[in-house]
Design a protein around this motif. Sequence first.
Motif, PDB file in Angstrom:
ATOM      1  N   THR A  21       0.830  -1.191   0.000  1.00  0.00           N
ATOM      2  CA  THR A  21       0.000   0.000   0.000  1.00  0.00           C
ATOM      3  C   THR A  21       0.864   1.239   0.000  1.00  0.00           C
ATOM      4  O   THR A  21       1.866   1.311   0.687  1.00  0.00           O
ATOM      5  CB  THR A  21      -0.939   0.030   1.228  1.00  0.00           C
ATOM      6  OG1 THR A  21      -0.143  -0.028   2.397  1.00  0.00           O
ATOM      7  CG2 THR A  21      -1.919  -1.116   1.190  1.00  0.00           C
ATOM      8  N   LYS A  22       0.462   2.214  -0.786  1.00  0.00           N
ATOM      9  CA  LYS A  22       1.208   3.452  -0.904  1.00  0.00           C
ATOM     10  C   LYS A  22       0.770   4.447   0.157  1.00  0.00           C
ATOM     11  O   LYS A  22       1.519   5.320   0.537  1.00  0.00           O
ATOM     12  CB  LYS A  22       0.988   4.048  -2.290  1.00  0.00           C
ATOM     13  CG  LYS A  22       1.440   3.163  -3.415  1.00  0.00           C
ATOM     14  CD  LYS A  22       1.023   3.738  -4.734  1.00  0.00           C
ATOM     15  CE  LYS A  22       1.212   2.718  -5.835  1.00  0.00           C
ATOM     16  NZ  LYS A  22       0.531   3.052  -7.050  1.00  0.00           N
ATOM     17  N   ASN A  23      -0.449   4.323   0.595  1.00  0.00           N
ATOM     18  CA  ASN A  23      -1.032   5.318   1.476  1.00  0.00           C
ATOM     19  C   ASN A  23      -1.473   4.648   2.773  1.00  0.00           C
ATOM     20  O   ASN A  23      -2.143   3.634   2.750  1.00  0.00           O
ATOM     21  CB  ASN A  23      -2.241   5.945   0.757  1.00  0.00           C
ATOM     22  CG  ASN A  23      -2.774   7.136   1.480  1.00  0.00           C
ATOM     23  OD1 ASN A  23      -2.443   7.397   2.631  1.00  0.00           O
ATOM     24  ND2 ASN A  23      -3.621   7.880   0.804  1.00  0.00           N
ATOM     25  N   TYR A  27      -5.236   3.389   7.905  1.00  0.00           N
ATOM     26  CA  TYR A  27      -4.693   2.046   8.122  1.00  0.00           C
ATOM     27  C   TYR A  27      -4.943   1.650   9.577  1.00  0.00           C
ATOM     28  O   TYR A  27      -4.656   2.394  10.491  1.00  0.00           O
ATOM     29  CB  TYR A  27      -3.186   2.031   7.826  1.00  0.00           C
ATOM     30  CG  TYR A  27      -2.561   0.684   8.044  1.00  0.00           C
ATOM     31  CD1 TYR A  27      -2.664  -0.309   7.086  1.00  0.00           C
ATOM     32  CD2 TYR A  27      -1.876   0.396   9.222  1.00  0.00           C
ATOM     33  CE1 TYR A  27      -2.095  -1.552   7.270  1.00  0.00           C
ATOM     34  CE2 TYR A  27      -1.298  -0.838   9.421  1.00  0.00           C
ATOM     35  CZ  TYR A  27      -1.416  -1.810   8.449  1.00  0.00           C
ATOM     36  OH  TYR A  27      -0.851  -3.046   8.644  1.00  0.00           O
ATOM     37  N   ARG A  35     -10.863   1.178   2.416  1.00  0.00           N
ATOM     38  CA  ARG A  35      -9.744   2.099   2.167  1.00  0.00           C
ATOM     39  C   ARG A  35      -9.461   2.220   0.678  1.00  0.00           C
ATOM     40  O   ARG A  35      -9.198   3.309   0.174  1.00  0.00           O
ATOM     41  CB  ARG A  35      -8.487   1.628   2.905  1.00  0.00           C
ATOM     42  CG  ARG A  35      -8.613   1.830   4.401  1.00  0.00           C
ATOM     43  CD  ARG A  35      -7.341   1.658   5.199  1.00  0.00           C
ATOM     44  NE  ARG A  35      -6.149   1.293   4.496  1.00  0.00           N
ATOM     45  CZ  ARG A  35      -5.493   0.147   4.666  1.00  0.00           C
ATOM     46  NH1 ARG A  35      -5.946  -0.760   5.504  1.00  0.00           N
ATOM     47  NH2 ARG A  35      -4.384  -0.095   4.005  1.00  0.00           N
ATOM     48  N   ARG A  36      -9.563   1.120  -0.039  1.00  0.00           N
ATOM     49  CA  ARG A  36      -9.368   1.150  -1.502  1.00  0.00           C
ATOM     50  C   ARG A  36     -10.456   1.982  -2.178  1.00  0.00           C
ATOM     51  O   ARG A  36     -10.184   2.701  -3.147  1.00  0.00           O
ATOM     52  CB  ARG A  36      -9.373  -0.256  -2.075  1.00  0.00           C
ATOM     53  CG  ARG A  36      -8.108  -1.000  -1.864  1.00  0.00           C
ATOM     54  CD  ARG A  36      -8.101  -2.280  -2.701  1.00  0.00           C
ATOM     55  NE  ARG A  36      -7.100  -3.185  -2.185  1.00  0.00           N
ATOM     56  CZ  ARG A  36      -7.300  -4.458  -1.907  1.00  0.00           C
ATOM     57  NH1 ARG A  36      -8.477  -5.020  -2.099  1.00  0.00           N
ATOM     58  NH2 ARG A  36      -6.323  -5.208  -1.456  1.00  0.00           N
ATOM     59  N   GLU A  39      -9.581   5.491  -1.738  1.00  0.00           N
ATOM     60  CA  GLU A  39      -8.436   5.791  -2.597  1.00  0.00           C
ATOM     61  C   GLU A  39      -8.883   6.018  -4.040  1.00  0.00           C
ATOM     62  O   GLU A  39      -8.397   6.931  -4.710  1.00  0.00           O
ATOM     63  CB  GLU A  39      -7.439   4.643  -2.527  1.00  0.00           C
ATOM     64  CG  GLU A  39      -6.137   4.910  -3.238  1.00  0.00           C
ATOM     65  CD  GLU A  39      -5.159   3.765  -3.059  1.00  0.00           C
ATOM     66  OE1 GLU A  39      -4.680   3.249  -4.102  1.00  0.00           O
ATOM     67  OE2 GLU A  39      -4.873   3.394  -1.909  1.00  0.00           O
ATOM     68  N   ARG A  40      -9.821   5.197  -4.528  1.00  0.00           N
ATOM     69  CA  ARG A  40     -10.346   5.362  -5.891  1.00  0.00           C
ATOM     70  C   ARG A  40     -11.024   6.718  -6.056  1.00  0.00           C
ATOM     71  O   ARG A  40     -11.017   7.290  -7.143  1.00  0.00           O
ATOM     72  CB  ARG A  40     -11.328   4.247  -6.230  1.00  0.00           C
ATOM     73  CG  ARG A  40     -10.667   2.960  -6.659  1.00  0.00           C
ATOM     74  CD  ARG A  40     -11.669   1.992  -7.252  1.00  0.00           C
ATOM     75  NE  ARG A  40     -12.704   1.582  -6.310  1.00  0.00           N
ATOM     76  CZ  ARG A  40     -12.590   0.582  -5.447  1.00  0.00           C
ATOM     77  NH1 ARG A  40     -11.484  -0.105  -5.373  1.00  0.00           N
ATOM     78  NH2 ARG A  40     -13.577   0.277  -4.636  1.00  0.00           N
ATOM     79  N   LYS A  42     -10.054   9.337  -4.560  1.00  0.00           N
ATOM     80  CA  LYS A  42      -9.006  10.332  -4.259  1.00  0.00           C
ATOM     81  C   LYS A  42      -9.210  10.996  -2.895  1.00  0.00           C
ATOM     82  O   LYS A  42      -8.870  12.150  -2.693  1.00  0.00           O
ATOM     83  CB  LYS A  42      -8.921  11.397  -5.352  1.00  0.00           C
ATOM     84  CG  LYS A  42      -8.832  10.875  -6.768  1.00  0.00           C
ATOM     85  CD  LYS A  42      -7.419  10.763  -7.223  1.00  0.00           C
ATOM     86  CE  LYS A  42      -7.289  10.498  -8.700  1.00  0.00           C
ATOM     87  NZ  LYS A  42      -7.510   9.161  -9.127  1.00  0.00           N
ATOM     88  N   ASP A  44      -7.873  11.015   0.575  1.00  0.00           N
ATOM     89  CA  ASP A  44      -6.688  10.558   1.293  1.00  0.00           C
ATOM     90  C   ASP A  44      -6.390  11.382   2.546  1.00  0.00           C
ATOM     91  O   ASP A  44      -5.288  11.355   3.068  1.00  0.00           O
ATOM     92  CB  ASP A  44      -5.474  10.536   0.368  1.00  0.00           C
ATOM     93  CG  ASP A  44      -5.182  11.904  -0.237  1.00  0.00           C
ATOM     94  OD1 ASP A  44      -5.884  12.874   0.084  1.00  0.00           O
ATOM     95  OD2 ASP A  44      -4.236  11.993  -1.038  1.00  0.00           O
TER      96      ASP A  44
END
Length: 84
Positions: A21-23, A27, A35-36, A39-40, A42, A44
């Motif tokens: 995971t980048k972000n 978490y 969370r995904r 993220e989709r 945007k 964050d």
Amino acid sequence: MINLVIMAKCLSSICAVNHVTKNNFLYGIIAVPARRALEREKIDSLEKLSDYSEQEIMKLHGFGRNTMQKLKNHMEKHHVSFKS
């Protein structure tokens, strides 16, 4: 047989790299599917999340009552709320 073992090791390392995971936003607070979904969209940060209503977020994949309650508790601790 040896080729299969080597191939399996290569594939497992590729999979590990692709799933990093980048972000770290939320978490440990909410599950990965939710969370995904954020993220989709945007989303964050809590500031970006506060631009959405609770109903809009509930429409995203991975969000149910339990996840929403965890998210609202986290937002409340940080003095942030959904838009009305």
